[in-house]
Enzyme design. Sequence first.
Site, PDB file in Angstrom:
ATOM      1  N   GLU A   1     -91.922  82.036 -27.636  1.00 28.34           N
ATOM      2  CA  GLU A   1     -93.045  81.906 -26.704  1.00 28.34           C
ATOM      3  C   GLU A   1     -92.789  80.838 -25.652  1.00 28.34           C
ATOM      4  O   GLU A   1     -93.132  81.013 -24.481  1.00 28.34           O
ATOM      5  CB  GLU A   1     -94.345  81.623 -27.455  1.00 28.34           C
TER       6      GLU A   1
ATOM      7  N   TYR B   1    -102.314  79.677 -23.566  1.00 26.27           N
ATOM      8  CA  TYR B   1    -101.668  80.946 -23.864  1.00 26.27           C
ATOM      9  C   TYR B   1    -100.779  80.842 -25.108  1.00 26.27           C
ATOM     10  O   TYR B   1    -100.872  81.662 -26.036  1.00 26.27           O
ATOM     11  CB  TYR B   1    -100.817  81.463 -22.683  1.00 26.27           C
TER      12      TYR B   1
ATOM     13  N   ASP C   1    -102.185  86.294 -20.987  1.00 26.59           N
ATOM     14  CA  ASP C   1    -101.028  85.961 -20.174  1.00 26.59           C
ATOM     15  C   ASP C   1    -101.106  86.737 -18.854  1.00 26.59           C
ATOM     16  O   ASP C   1    -102.066  87.458 -18.605  1.00 26.59           O
ATOM     17  CB  ASP C   1     -99.730  86.284 -20.921  1.00 26.59           C
TER      18      ASP C   1
END
Length: 286
Positions: free
Chosen positions: A36, A119, A137
């Site tokens: 991520e 996020y 996102d």
Amino acid sequence: MAVSLREPILQWYAEHNRDLPWRRPDATPWGILVSEIMLQQTPVSRVLPIWTDWMARWPAPEALAEASPGEAVRHWGRLGYPRRALNLHACARAITAEHGGRVPATYDDLRALPGIGDYTAAAVASFAYGGSHAVLDTNVRRVLARAVRGEEHPPKTTTAAERRLAESLIPPVGAPRWAVSIMELGALVCTARAPRCERCPVVSQCAWRSAGRPAGPVRRGQTYAGTDRQCRGRLLAVLRDAPGPVPKKALDVVWADHVQRERALDGLLDDGLAEVLPDGTYRLPA
DNA sequence: AATCCGTGGGT
DNA sequence: TACCCAAGGAT
């Protein structure tokens, strides 16, 4: 209403999802967290090789915590935004020192780690631990802007209305699957540039499509050539590609403008991406 | 809220 | 060929 977007998108994902290593059943929370952060503002194709190398080298937070921050920056390679390598390294040390070496499972604990914003905290809590969060996102925001609001692009910054909408769409069961499904649709079909509406499972209910795909206002992109960012990139590349400390001369030769070069170098030092030794040589942080 | 922070591929 | 922009975050 918008809830009817769910089934077609979930069905589409079941048939068209990409086989990415951080999505496999054997992916660890650590591997998901690493992915991520690497994926922030960075395409999947460029993340794949670096993620694979990192996970082989540092399979758990404790392993990365034992390395120097400079090693993290070195193996970040040319992924971009190298402060993310420092953030990940700081995450590893915090997880090791404060969470017993286990990636935290809650949004709030994740959010408190360096380089993890709204996020990323929502994504890790959802994908690694099955949590139910709005994972907003750029892909999801674009799909919703088009399908629901009928606009080509989402607002510059995430609005309360976007959040409410995203939260209203979270299914009572299977929130992570829904999150990855709508993200994937934005990444593969409802793309920023040339959307593939003919392949879209919800084209029949898309407000933007039915309005004739009106073009949004042109958005000013940031120029890059000649910026401090480019200069910093050049300087850091010298440090990254050298086996040890380099003389200042080695940095001077990669950027002509003296004033800008000094400013950029100071910035790298301030950010902890470089350090100067007593003899005046420079290197990645030990 | 607006800017800054890298890099390389698609169009 | 320029330009856009990619699973954002911090200040």
